[in-house]
Each structure stands twice: as C-alpha cells, then as structure tokens.
Design an enzyme around this catalytic site. Structure first.
Site, short mmCIF file in Angstrom:
data_model
loop_
_atom_site.label_atom_id
_atom_site.label_comp_id
_atom_site.label_asym_id
_atom_site.label_seq_id
_atom_site.Cartn_x
_atom_site.Cartn_y
_atom_site.Cartn_z
N ASP A 36 1.00 -1.10 -0.06
CA ASP A 36 0.05 -0.09 0.15
C ASP A 36 0.72 1.32 -0.13
O ASP A 36 1.58 1.64 1.01
CB ASP A 36 -0.93 0.06 1.14
CG ASP A 36 -1.90 1.10 1.17
OD1 ASP A 36 -1.96 1.73 0.28
OD2 ASP A 36 -2.73 1.22 2.18
N GLU A 86 -1.31 -0.97 -4.09
CA GLU A 86 -2.69 -0.17 -3.54
C GLU A 86 -2.22 1.29 -3.76
O GLU A 86 -1.23 1.85 -3.12
CB GLU A 86 -3.01 -0.57 -2.25
CG GLU A 86 -4.36 0.14 -1.48
CD GLU A 86 -4.72 -0.54 -0.28
OE1 GLU A 86 -4.60 -1.64 -0.09
OE2 GLU A 86 -5.20 0.36 0.49
N HIS A 118 -12.16 -1.44 1.65
CA HIS A 118 -11.50 -0.88 2.36
C HIS A 118 -11.96 -0.94 3.99
O HIS A 118 -13.32 -0.60 4.04
CB HIS A 118 -11.22 0.32 2.04
CG HIS A 118 -10.56 1.41 2.98
ND1 HIS A 118 -10.66 2.07 3.83
CD2 HIS A 118 -9.02 1.20 2.80
CE1 HIS A 118 -9.69 2.69 4.38
NE2 HIS A 118 -8.75 2.13 4.15
CA CA Z 1 -4.72 1.83 1.69
#
Ligand code: CA
Length: 388
Positions: free
Chosen positions: A199, A225, A302
C-alpha cells in the site's frame, strides 16, 4: 418509526507507539460513531471515516447540517433521506467530509432497519453468499527510524503469518529504491503461499510507481494499492494497470456512484476498494458494488475504524456475490488492522474476536451476528474515550 435525534460520539486515545503511512505519522487513534435514535427508543449505530480533527469537523456536519434534515422523518426512508441530504449538500461537497458524515447516518439507519426486523444486516442486503470470510492482516506501518525498518518489517510479517493470516499488507513510502528493498525483505520472510499486498497511499508519480511496480512483478505481489493520487490521476492508474502484471487496487478515497463511475469506466483498477464509512454509507456502497461488478471488477472493501465499521463490513462481505463465479471463485477478504485498536477490540460487550478465529481457522472468520450489524457500543466505554 420517526427519527428523534442524531448524535455523534468522537473517541480518541494515545497510541503506545507512533505509526505511519506514506503521508504522515500519527500517535492518536480516533473513531467517530453516529447514534440515530427513534421515537420508539431504538438506537442505530453508524460510523464515519475520518481521523483526528476531521472527525471533529464531521461531527459538526452530522449534528448541525444533516440532523436538521432528517429529524422527524421516517427512519425506514433510507433512499429518500440519502437523496434529500445529498441534493441539499451537492453545492457544498459531493465528495469528502459531507459524504463521510452522511455515511455514518446511513449506516445507522440500516442498523435500525435490522433491529426493527430482527434480521442481521447481511439478510437485508441480499442474504448469505458464503459461510465464512477470509481475512487479511495488515501491519508493517512506517516508523521514523527508517534504518532498521526492513528487518523490523520482515519480523512483523512473520508474526502476522504466525497469527494465522494467509494474506498480509505492508506500507511503503520511503522512496522508490528503499521501498523495493522493504518489499523484498518482507516477501523473503513469508511463506510462498502467503499473499503479500503493498500500500503506497498515493505517494508516487506514475514513472516511480512503474519502477516500483516492475520490481513487484518479479516478487509475486498480489496487489499494489493506491500507487498514485486516487482521483486526480486516473490516467496514471490506467497506465499502471495496462503495464504491470501486479493487480492495481484503490478507491478508498473515492465517493458516491458518480465518483466511482469514471474510475471503473476508465479501467483504472483490477480490484476496487470502496470504503462504506466514507463513500455514502451502505445505500451507496450497494450501488458502487453493483457498478463494479457490472465492469467485472472484483471488490475487496477498504476497512478502517471501530467495531461498528468492522462489523458492518463483515455483513457486506457475507452478502457479496462471487464475481466472476466458478468452482473456485475469487473470494473477497476482510481487511484487518493488526496494530493495537481498542475501538475495535474493547468497545463491544460481546467482542468480534477476530484474532482468535483467524488463529484457530488459519485465516477465516465466521459470519457476524445481528440484528443489524450487531455492534452495540458499551456506554461506559464511550464515556471513557469520548472527546467530543
Ligand atoms: Ca490503503
């Protein structure tokens, strides 16, 4: 069943250890819960995405802007009330904080619908599509001491794996070369079958993201991500998606069906990550889910925040159809923060107990209980941590 009041509870506490992602370090955890009470005494709970001072500002929007639009209305009229609020706030913010505030109110109305019908939320949004939910454990947050970070991340990844998770996610954000070394160290410490996701929290330019992404292609990374800015650089997303083998994921910072439409139409994402506590609540999440599936884009929600947000997402994942189907279909996963979080683990009298289930089952969690999303905050706990 008329809405009598809408109240926000902003909770906060100091973390034992500062944590970071590519944009900032933080030393406090915040949660923003919304309680909608009806004239017959039922209370539904929702949650708004947005930490720190954002939560304090969102509380003002919830209580002083949205509450006067919905008090006295039927708590069953979720769609009408959603559109009433959205239409009245359109000129003042179709994205961001007004939508985060609306999300908490909408989730509370769905929770009320579950309580009045006695049904778990997953039955209200389509019924069960699975009997258990895979969970991935994210951790490996940035620290100020960057020198020892690769070794620290490698050790933490091994701990997450030992806790039963079969998939894990790490942060990057030290710069392209150092980030590749971090990813390499973590990948080397994990078993071959454990999925690793990375991420970036939109810290790269597209060329830097390509440079890091090409290294990830060789390291068997499951997704990359938010490589670049979420909505401002959709062309960057599309270019990365066309060029890299690694899945490109994102969308946690996008709002409403109208925000999501171009992200999907422009083929920016391999995996969509809608945030129900931000994009407009459950009513809007269901529309975004349908639109993502209409584009054959799988969805992995998420998840951030307290037990209310986590439980809500467990119900939504329980009811998510397979896309595409098959004997061994693509399975969504529950995002689980492995760093300490009192608001998730200690706020309910009957805790979600995800960690023990993951350990016992090798990475799975049972379907959550109702009615509604089933997360009823302990009032004493709220009193202890409420700052506004
Ligand atoms: Ca994230």
């Amino acid at each position: 069943m008329k809405i009598k009041s809408v109240k926000s509870h902003v909770l906060s506490y100091d973390l034992d250890e500062e944590l970071g992602y590519s944009q900032q370090y933080y030393a406090r955890r915040t949660a923003h819960l919304v309680a909608v009470e009806t004239d017959d005494g039922l209370v539904g709970w929702g949650e708004c995405f947005g930490p720190g001072n954002v939560a304090l500002a969102n509380k003002v929007i919830v209580e002083q802007v949205i509450a006067p639009m919905v008090v006295g209305e039927s708590a069953f009229d979720r769609e009408r009330l959603w559109h009433k609020v959205y239409n009245l706030l359109r000129d003042h913010g179709q994205k961001g904080m007004p939508m985060q505030a609306l999300s908490g109110v909408d989730i509370a109305l769905w929770d009320l619908f579950g309580k009045v019908t006695g049904q778990p939320l997953y039955n209200l949004v389509g019924g069960r599509c699975r009997e258990r939910i895979a969970v991935y454990g994210y951790g490996m947050m940035l620290r100020r001491d960057t020198a020892g970070l690769a070794a620290r991340f490698a050790a933490e990844a091994a701990e997450i794996e030992a806790a039963g998770f079969r998939a894990t996610k790490m942060k990057v954000g030290l710069g392209p070369k150092a980030d590749i070394e971090l990813v390499r160290a973590v990948r080397a410490s994990l078993g071959e079958d454990t999925r690793l996701m990375v991420d970036a929290n939109h810290c790269y330019t597209t060329p830097d993201a390509l440079y890091v992404g090409r290294a990830m292609d060789e390291l068997d990374i499951y997704w990359f991500e938010e490589p670049v800015a979420p909505e401002e650089d959709q062309a960057g997303y599309a270019e990365l998606r066309r060029t890299l083998r690694t899945n490109i994921s994102g969308g946690e910072a996008e709002f409403s069906r109208w925000g999501w439409r171009p992200l999907l139409e422009n083929r920016c994402l391999d995996i969509a990550q809608p945030e129900v506590c931000a994009l407009g609540g459950i009513s809007e999440y269901l529309k975004v889910l349908a639109m993502a599936h209409a584009h054959f884009t799988p969805v992995i929600n998420h998840v951030w925040g307290s037990a209310v947000a986590v439980a809500t997402n467990m119900h939504l994942l329980a009811a998510m159809p397979h896309m595409p189907g098959g004997l061994h279909p693509f399975e969504p996963m529950l995002e689980f923060d492995t760093t300490p979080n009192l608001f998730r683990d200690e706020m309910l009298r009957e805790p979600l107990d995800i960690q023990q289930q993951v350990k016992d089952s090798g990475g799975w969690v049972a379907l959550p209980k109702g009615p509604g999303h089933g997360a009823v905050p302990d009032p004493d706990f709220l009193d202890r941590y409420r700052i506004a």
